[in-house]
Design a protein around this motif. Sequence first.
Motif, short mmCIF file in Angstrom:
data_model
loop_
_atom_site.label_atom_id
_atom_site.label_comp_id
_atom_site.label_asym_id
_atom_site.label_seq_id
_atom_site.Cartn_x
_atom_site.Cartn_y
_atom_site.Cartn_z
N THR A 13 40.35 21.68 -20.22
CA THR A 13 40.27 20.47 -21.04
C THR A 13 41.29 20.49 -22.17
O THR A 13 41.34 19.58 -22.99
CB THR A 13 38.85 20.32 -21.63
N SER A 14 42.11 21.54 -22.20
CA SER A 14 43.07 21.69 -23.31
C SER A 14 44.21 22.60 -22.87
O SER A 14 44.10 23.32 -21.86
CB SER A 14 42.32 22.31 -24.50
N ILE A 16 46.99 25.20 -21.90
CA ILE A 16 47.60 25.71 -20.67
C ILE A 16 46.79 25.29 -19.44
O ILE A 16 47.35 24.89 -18.42
CB ILE A 16 47.71 27.26 -20.74
N PHE A 36 35.25 22.71 -22.76
CA PHE A 36 34.54 21.89 -23.73
C PHE A 36 35.43 20.75 -24.20
O PHE A 36 36.62 20.75 -23.94
CB PHE A 36 34.13 22.75 -24.94
N ASP A 63 29.39 26.74 -19.84
CA ASP A 63 29.80 27.71 -20.86
C ASP A 63 29.97 29.04 -20.13
O ASP A 63 29.01 29.64 -19.63
CB ASP A 63 28.70 27.81 -21.92
N LEU A 64 31.20 29.51 -20.07
CA LEU A 64 31.51 30.67 -19.23
C LEU A 64 31.08 32.01 -19.84
O LEU A 64 31.32 33.06 -19.25
CB LEU A 64 33.01 30.69 -18.90
N ASN A 90 41.28 30.85 -16.69
CA ASN A 90 42.16 30.52 -17.81
C ASN A 90 41.44 30.42 -19.16
O ASN A 90 42.05 30.66 -20.19
CB ASN A 90 42.88 29.20 -17.49
N THR A 140 45.14 33.56 -16.23
CA THR A 140 46.04 33.38 -17.37
C THR A 140 45.77 34.58 -18.27
O THR A 140 44.81 34.60 -19.03
CB THR A 140 45.76 32.08 -18.14
N ALA A 141 46.60 35.61 -18.11
CA ALA A 141 46.42 36.80 -18.97
C ALA A 141 47.21 36.55 -20.24
O ALA A 141 47.01 35.54 -20.92
CB ALA A 141 46.85 38.05 -18.23
N TYR A 155 40.84 40.71 -28.10
CA TYR A 155 41.73 39.96 -27.19
C TYR A 155 42.59 40.92 -26.37
O TYR A 155 42.71 40.78 -25.15
CB TYR A 155 42.60 39.03 -28.03
N LYS A 159 42.38 41.37 -22.37
CA LYS A 159 43.53 41.06 -21.52
C LYS A 159 44.01 42.30 -20.76
O LYS A 159 44.44 42.19 -19.60
CB LYS A 159 44.67 40.45 -22.34
N GLY A 186 53.98 34.78 -23.23
CA GLY A 186 54.07 35.01 -24.67
C GLY A 186 53.42 33.83 -25.35
O GLY A 186 52.50 33.22 -24.81
N VAL A 188 52.49 30.26 -26.49
CA VAL A 188 52.56 28.88 -26.02
C VAL A 188 51.92 28.04 -27.14
O VAL A 188 50.84 28.39 -27.62
CB VAL A 188 51.75 28.70 -24.71
N THR A 190 49.69 25.84 -28.33
CA THR A 190 48.47 25.13 -27.95
C THR A 190 47.49 25.18 -29.13
O THR A 190 47.74 25.90 -30.10
CB THR A 190 47.80 25.80 -26.74
N VAL A 193 46.76 28.68 -30.40
CA VAL A 193 47.77 29.28 -31.27
C VAL A 193 47.76 28.65 -32.66
O VAL A 193 47.94 29.35 -33.66
CB VAL A 193 49.17 29.21 -30.61
P1 NAD Z 1 43.13 26.25 -25.73
O1 NAD Z 1 42.30 26.56 -26.93
O2 NAD Z 1 44.09 25.11 -25.81
O3 NAD Z 1 42.20 26.03 -24.47
C1 NAD Z 1 41.10 26.87 -24.21
C2 NAD Z 1 40.21 26.25 -23.17
O4 NAD Z 1 39.07 27.10 -22.94
C3 NAD Z 1 39.64 24.89 -23.57
O5 NAD Z 1 39.58 24.04 -22.45
C4 NAD Z 1 38.23 25.24 -24.05
O6 NAD Z 1 37.32 24.16 -23.98
C5 NAD Z 1 37.88 26.32 -23.05
N1 NAD Z 1 36.76 27.16 -23.50
C6 NAD Z 1 36.60 27.78 -24.68
N2 NAD Z 1 35.43 28.43 -24.72
C7 NAD Z 1 34.83 28.22 -23.50
C8 NAD Z 1 33.62 28.63 -22.92
N3 NAD Z 1 32.74 29.41 -23.57
N4 NAD Z 1 33.33 28.22 -21.65
C9 NAD Z 1 34.20 27.43 -20.98
N5 NAD Z 1 35.38 27.02 -21.48
C10 NAD Z 1 35.69 27.41 -22.72
O7 NAD Z 1 43.88 27.62 -25.40
P2 NAD Z 1 45.21 27.95 -24.55
O8 NAD Z 1 46.22 28.43 -25.51
O9 NAD Z 1 45.52 26.89 -23.59
O10 NAD Z 1 44.70 29.27 -23.78
C11 NAD Z 1 44.34 29.27 -22.42
C12 NAD Z 1 44.48 30.70 -21.92
O11 NAD Z 1 45.81 31.14 -22.07
C13 NAD Z 1 43.60 31.72 -22.67
O12 NAD Z 1 43.05 32.63 -21.75
C14 NAD Z 1 44.59 32.41 -23.56
O13 NAD Z 1 44.21 33.71 -23.88
C15 NAD Z 1 45.82 32.40 -22.69
N6 NAD Z 1 47.10 32.57 -23.39
C16 NAD Z 1 47.46 31.69 -24.36
C17 NAD Z 1 48.67 31.88 -25.01
C18 NAD Z 1 49.13 30.97 -26.09
O14 NAD Z 1 50.09 31.33 -26.80
N7 NAD Z 1 48.54 29.81 -26.26
C19 NAD Z 1 49.48 32.95 -24.67
C20 NAD Z 1 49.08 33.82 -23.66
C21 NAD Z 1 47.87 33.61 -23.03
#
Ligand code: NAD
Length: 260
Positions: A13-14, A16, A36, A63-64, A90, A140-141, A155, A159, A186, A188, A190, A193
Amino acid sequence: MLSGKTALVTGSTSGIGKAIATRFAQDGANVVLNGFGDKDEIQAFREELAAECGVKVGYSGADLTDAAAIQDMMDYVGTDFSGADVLVNNAGVQHVAPIEEFPVAKWDLIIGLNLTSSFHTIRLAMPGMKEKGWGRIIQTASAHALVASPFKVAYVAAKHGIAGLTKTVALEGAEHGVRCNAICPGYVHTPLVDAQIADTAKARGITEEEVIRDVILAAQPTKEFVTAEQVAAMASFLCSPAAAQINGALMQMDGGWVAQ
Ligand code: NAD
Protein backbone atom coordinates in the motif's frame (compact mmCIF):
# COMPACT_ATOMS: atom_id res chain seq x y z
CA MET A 1 4.83 -12.22 -19.22
CA LEU A 2 2.96 -13.22 -16.04
CA SER A 3 -0.48 -13.57 -17.55
CA GLY A 4 -2.60 -16.09 -15.64
CA LYS A 5 -0.30 -15.97 -12.61
CA THR A 6 -0.93 -14.36 -9.24
CA ALA A 7 1.53 -12.17 -7.37
CA LEU A 8 1.06 -11.56 -3.66
CA VAL A 9 3.03 -8.50 -2.59
CA THR A 10 3.12 -7.77 1.14
CA GLY A 11 3.35 -4.16 2.27
CA SER A 12 2.12 -2.95 -1.11
CA THR A 13 0.00 0.00 0.00
CA SER A 14 3.09 2.23 0.02
CA GLY A 15 6.63 2.73 -1.26
CA ILE A 16 8.57 -0.14 -2.82
CA GLY A 17 5.77 -2.70 -2.46
CA LYS A 18 3.32 -0.44 -4.28
CA ALA A 19 5.79 -0.05 -7.15
CA ILE A 20 6.35 -3.82 -7.29
CA ALA A 21 2.59 -4.55 -7.31
CA THR A 22 2.13 -1.99 -10.08
CA ARG A 23 4.92 -3.55 -12.14
CA PHE A 24 3.53 -7.08 -11.76
CA ALA A 25 0.08 -5.90 -12.83
CA GLN A 26 1.71 -4.24 -15.87
CA ASP A 27 3.41 -7.60 -16.53
CA GLY A 28 -0.06 -9.16 -16.68
CA ALA A 29 -0.26 -10.86 -13.28
CA ASN A 30 -3.27 -10.77 -11.05
CA VAL A 31 -2.15 -9.03 -7.90
CA VAL A 32 -3.01 -9.31 -4.22
CA LEU A 33 -2.13 -6.24 -2.23
CA ASN A 34 -1.45 -6.17 1.49
CA GLY A 35 -0.65 -3.45 3.99
CA PHE A 36 -2.16 -0.72 6.08
CA GLY A 37 -3.57 2.62 5.00
CA ASP A 38 -6.66 4.61 4.21
CA LYS A 39 -9.42 2.24 3.05
CA ASP A 40 -10.69 4.54 0.29
CA GLU A 41 -7.17 5.15 -1.06
CA ILE A 42 -6.46 1.41 -1.13
CA GLN A 43 -9.76 0.73 -2.88
CA ALA A 44 -9.03 3.48 -5.44
CA PHE A 45 -5.56 2.00 -6.09
CA ARG A 46 -7.09 -1.48 -6.60
CA GLU A 47 -9.61 -0.15 -9.09
CA GLU A 48 -7.03 1.95 -10.95
CA LEU A 49 -4.58 -0.97 -11.28
CA ALA A 50 -7.29 -3.39 -12.37
CA ALA A 51 -8.66 -0.98 -14.99
CA GLU A 52 -5.26 0.10 -16.35
CA CYS A 53 -3.77 -3.37 -16.58
CA GLY A 54 -6.84 -5.54 -17.17
CA VAL A 55 -6.02 -7.83 -14.24
CA LYS A 56 -7.74 -8.88 -11.03
CA VAL A 57 -6.53 -6.98 -7.96
CA GLY A 58 -7.32 -8.28 -4.48
CA TYR A 59 -6.45 -6.97 -1.05
CA SER A 60 -5.76 -8.39 2.38
CA GLY A 61 -5.35 -6.06 5.33
CA ALA A 62 -3.63 -8.79 7.37
CA ASP A 63 -1.31 -7.62 10.12
CA LEU A 64 1.74 -9.71 9.32
CA THR A 65 2.94 -9.79 12.91
CA ASP A 66 -0.02 -12.13 13.53
CA ALA A 67 0.49 -15.71 12.31
CA ALA A 68 -3.27 -16.41 12.26
CA ALA A 69 -3.87 -13.33 10.09
CA ILE A 70 -1.17 -14.53 7.69
CA GLN A 71 -2.92 -17.90 7.48
CA ASP A 72 -6.20 -16.11 6.64
CA MET A 73 -4.45 -14.03 3.94
CA MET A 74 -2.91 -17.12 2.36
CA ASP A 75 -6.29 -18.91 2.49
CA TYR A 76 -7.86 -15.92 0.69
CA VAL A 77 -5.14 -16.01 -1.99
CA GLY A 78 -5.71 -19.76 -2.31
CA THR A 79 -9.48 -19.62 -2.71
CA ASP A 80 -9.92 -16.37 -4.67
CA PHE A 81 -6.72 -16.53 -6.77
CA SER A 82 -5.62 -20.22 -6.92
CA GLY A 83 -2.63 -19.43 -4.74
CA ALA A 84 0.46 -17.24 -5.03
CA ASP A 85 2.70 -18.05 -7.99
CA VAL A 86 4.86 -15.08 -7.12
CA LEU A 87 5.33 -14.16 -3.47
CA VAL A 88 7.04 -10.90 -2.59
CA ASN A 89 7.86 -10.52 1.09
CA ASN A 90 8.22 -6.78 1.26
CA ALA A 91 6.43 -5.41 4.34
CA GLY A 92 8.85 -3.96 6.82
CA VAL A 93 9.42 -1.26 9.39
CA GLN A 94 12.49 0.39 10.86
CA HIS A 95 13.46 1.83 14.22
CA VAL A 96 16.66 3.74 14.92
CA ALA A 97 18.13 3.85 18.43
CA PRO A 98 21.29 2.79 20.26
CA ILE A 99 21.02 -0.81 21.53
CA GLU A 100 20.98 0.18 25.19
CA GLU A 101 17.91 2.34 24.51
CA PHE A 102 16.31 0.11 21.89
CA PRO A 103 12.70 -0.59 22.99
CA VAL A 104 12.09 -4.32 23.45
CA ALA A 105 8.68 -3.95 21.79
CA LYS A 106 10.36 -2.49 18.69
CA TRP A 107 12.80 -5.42 18.56
CA ASP A 108 9.86 -7.86 18.74
CA LEU A 109 7.91 -5.92 16.08
CA ILE A 110 10.82 -5.72 13.63
CA ILE A 111 11.88 -9.35 14.01
CA GLY A 112 8.22 -10.40 13.76
CA LEU A 113 7.38 -8.35 10.68
CA ASN A 114 10.70 -8.11 8.80
CA LEU A 115 11.75 -11.74 9.37
CA THR A 116 9.20 -14.12 10.91
CA SER A 117 6.31 -13.10 8.62
CA SER A 118 8.37 -14.24 5.62
CA PHE A 119 8.85 -17.65 7.20
CA HIS A 120 5.06 -17.94 7.53
CA THR A 121 4.16 -16.75 4.03
CA ILE A 122 6.80 -19.00 2.46
CA ARG A 123 5.88 -22.11 4.45
CA LEU A 124 2.25 -21.61 3.42
CA ALA A 125 2.96 -20.78 -0.25
CA MET A 126 5.55 -23.50 -0.86
CA PRO A 127 3.20 -26.52 -1.17
CA GLY A 128 1.19 -24.85 -3.97
CA MET A 129 4.34 -23.74 -5.80
CA LYS A 130 5.85 -27.23 -5.59
CA GLU A 131 2.61 -28.77 -6.83
CA LYS A 132 2.56 -26.40 -9.84
CA GLY A 133 6.29 -26.91 -10.44
CA TRP A 134 6.79 -23.13 -10.66
CA GLY A 135 7.12 -20.40 -8.10
CA ARG A 136 9.08 -17.22 -7.54
CA ILE A 137 9.77 -15.96 -4.04
CA ILE A 138 11.35 -12.55 -3.72
CA GLN A 139 12.32 -10.82 -0.51
CA THR A 140 12.77 -7.09 -0.34
CA ALA A 141 15.84 -7.37 1.87
CA SER A 142 18.30 -4.47 2.05
CA ALA A 143 21.95 -3.56 1.89
CA HIS A 144 21.53 -4.23 5.60
CA ALA A 145 21.25 -7.94 4.78
CA LEU A 146 24.96 -7.68 3.91
CA VAL A 147 26.42 -4.93 6.07
CA ALA A 148 25.48 -3.21 9.33
CA SER A 149 24.94 0.39 10.40
CA PRO A 150 24.88 1.62 13.98
CA PHE A 151 21.54 2.14 15.78
CA LYS A 152 19.63 -0.37 13.61
CA VAL A 153 20.18 -3.55 15.58
CA ALA A 154 16.78 -5.17 14.99
CA TYR A 155 16.57 -4.22 11.30
CA VAL A 156 20.09 -5.44 10.52
CA ALA A 157 19.52 -8.68 12.46
CA ALA A 158 16.19 -9.27 10.66
CA LYS A 159 17.61 -8.55 7.20
CA HIS A 160 20.64 -10.79 7.81
CA GLY A 161 18.10 -13.43 8.86
CA ILE A 162 16.26 -12.89 5.58
CA ALA A 163 19.51 -13.64 3.74
CA GLY A 164 19.72 -17.03 5.47
CA LEU A 165 16.04 -17.75 4.90
CA THR A 166 16.43 -16.90 1.20
CA LYS A 167 19.38 -19.25 0.70
CA THR A 168 17.73 -22.12 2.56
CA VAL A 169 14.43 -21.83 0.67
CA ALA A 170 16.38 -21.57 -2.61
CA LEU A 171 17.93 -24.98 -1.92
CA GLU A 172 14.63 -26.56 -0.88
CA GLY A 173 12.78 -25.29 -3.95
CA ALA A 174 15.57 -25.81 -6.47
CA GLU A 175 14.36 -29.09 -7.96
CA HIS A 176 10.70 -28.07 -7.85
CA GLY A 177 10.84 -25.06 -10.18
CA VAL A 178 10.78 -22.67 -7.23
CA ARG A 179 13.31 -19.85 -7.04
CA CYS A 180 13.98 -17.70 -4.01
CA ASN A 181 16.04 -14.53 -4.18
CA ALA A 182 16.48 -11.33 -2.22
CA ILE A 183 16.80 -7.81 -3.56
CA CYS A 184 19.14 -5.70 -1.47
CA PRO A 185 18.45 -2.03 -2.15
CA GLY A 186 20.35 0.84 -0.67
CA TYR A 187 18.30 3.88 0.26
CA VAL A 188 15.00 4.37 -1.55
CA HIS A 189 13.12 7.60 -0.79
CA THR A 190 9.89 6.20 0.68
CA PRO A 191 7.83 7.00 3.80
CA LEU A 192 9.99 4.46 5.70
CA VAL A 193 13.11 6.50 4.96
CA ASP A 194 11.37 9.78 5.74
CA ALA A 195 10.68 8.47 9.26
CA GLN A 196 14.24 7.23 9.53
CA ILE A 197 15.67 10.61 8.57
CA ALA A 198 13.81 12.18 11.47
CA ASP A 199 14.85 9.42 13.92
CA THR A 200 18.49 9.52 12.84
CA ALA A 201 18.58 13.29 13.22
CA LYS A 202 17.37 12.82 16.80
CA ALA A 203 19.75 9.93 17.57
CA ARG A 204 22.79 11.77 16.22
CA GLY A 205 21.78 15.30 17.21
CA ILE A 206 22.05 16.71 13.66
CA THR A 207 19.60 18.26 11.18
CA GLU A 208 17.56 16.25 8.65
CA GLU A 209 19.49 17.85 5.77
CA GLU A 210 22.74 16.68 7.40
CA VAL A 211 21.30 13.16 7.76
CA ILE A 212 20.50 12.97 4.02
CA ARG A 213 23.88 14.34 2.98
CA ASP A 214 26.25 12.95 5.64
CA VAL A 215 24.57 9.71 6.74
CA ILE A 216 22.21 8.40 4.08
CA LEU A 217 23.76 9.33 0.77
CA ALA A 218 27.23 9.20 2.31
CA ALA A 219 26.81 5.41 2.25
CA GLN A 220 25.93 5.36 -1.46
CA PRO A 221 28.88 6.14 -3.72
CA THR A 222 26.57 7.30 -6.55
CA LYS A 223 25.09 9.88 -4.12
CA GLU A 224 21.68 9.06 -5.56
CA PHE A 225 18.65 7.31 -4.08
CA VAL A 226 17.61 3.99 -5.62
CA THR A 227 14.07 4.35 -7.03
CA ALA A 228 11.16 2.09 -6.13
CA GLU A 229 10.61 1.53 -9.87
CA GLN A 230 14.17 0.19 -10.23
CA VAL A 231 13.54 -2.31 -7.44
CA ALA A 232 10.25 -3.28 -9.12
CA ALA A 233 12.07 -3.81 -12.43
CA MET A 234 14.50 -6.17 -10.68
CA ALA A 235 11.57 -8.11 -9.17
CA SER A 236 10.02 -8.39 -12.61
CA PHE A 237 13.33 -9.60 -14.09
CA LEU A 238 13.62 -12.27 -11.37
CA CYS A 239 10.32 -13.71 -12.63
CA SER A 240 11.46 -13.78 -16.27
CA PRO A 241 12.83 -16.84 -18.09
CA ALA A 242 16.23 -15.12 -18.31
CA ALA A 243 16.48 -15.30 -14.52
CA ALA A 244 15.55 -18.98 -14.20
CA GLN A 245 19.00 -19.93 -12.90
CA ILE A 246 19.24 -17.10 -10.40
CA ASN A 247 18.50 -18.80 -7.08
CA GLY A 248 19.52 -17.97 -3.53
CA ALA A 249 21.04 -14.70 -4.71
CA LEU A 250 21.27 -11.45 -2.79
CA MET A 251 20.91 -8.89 -5.58
CA GLN A 252 22.63 -5.66 -4.63
CA MET A 253 21.07 -2.40 -5.85
CA ASP A 254 22.85 0.17 -3.77
CA GLY A 255 24.96 2.43 -5.97
CA GLY A 256 28.09 0.59 -4.76
CA TRP A 257 27.44 0.83 -1.00
CA VAL A 258 28.48 -2.72 -0.06
CA ALA A 259 31.39 -2.69 -2.54
CA GLN A 260 33.28 -0.42 -0.14
P1 NAD B 1 6.94 1.92 3.43
O1 NAD B 1 6.84 2.40 4.84
O2 NAD B 1 6.72 2.90 2.33
O3 NAD B 1 5.98 0.68 3.21
C1 NAD B 1 5.86 -0.35 4.16
C2 NAD B 1 4.65 -1.20 3.87
O4 NAD B 1 4.52 -2.22 4.87
C3 NAD B 1 3.33 -0.42 3.89
O5 NAD B 1 2.47 -0.90 2.88
C4 NAD B 1 2.77 -0.75 5.27
O6 NAD B 1 1.36 -0.61 5.36
C5 NAD B 1 3.19 -2.19 5.39
N1 NAD B 1 3.18 -2.67 6.77
C6 NAD B 1 3.73 -2.10 7.87
N2 NAD B 1 3.48 -2.83 8.95
C7 NAD B 1 2.74 -3.91 8.54
C8 NAD B 1 2.17 -5.02 9.20
N3 NAD B 1 2.30 -5.22 10.52
N4 NAD B 1 1.47 -5.93 8.45
C9 NAD B 1 1.32 -5.74 7.12
N5 NAD B 1 1.85 -4.70 6.44
C10 NAD B 1 2.55 -3.80 7.15
O7 NAD B 1 8.40 1.26 3.33
P2 NAD B 1 9.36 0.92 2.09
O8 NAD B 1 10.52 1.82 2.19
O9 NAD B 1 8.61 0.81 0.84
O10 NAD B 1 9.89 -0.52 2.55
C11 NAD B 1 9.44 -1.73 1.99
C12 NAD B 1 10.51 -2.77 2.23
O11 NAD B 1 11.72 -2.37 1.62
C13 NAD B 1 10.84 -3.02 3.71
O12 NAD B 1 11.02 -4.39 3.94
C14 NAD B 1 12.14 -2.28 3.88
O13 NAD B 1 12.92 -2.82 4.91
C15 NAD B 1 12.78 -2.50 2.53
N6 NAD B 1 13.84 -1.56 2.17
C16 NAD B 1 13.57 -0.23 2.12
C17 NAD B 1 14.59 0.64 1.78
C18 NAD B 1 14.39 2.11 1.71
O14 NAD B 1 15.40 2.85 1.65
N7 NAD B 1 13.17 2.60 1.69
C19 NAD B 1 15.87 0.15 1.50
C20 NAD B 1 16.09 -1.22 1.56
C21 NAD B 1 15.05 -2.06 1.90
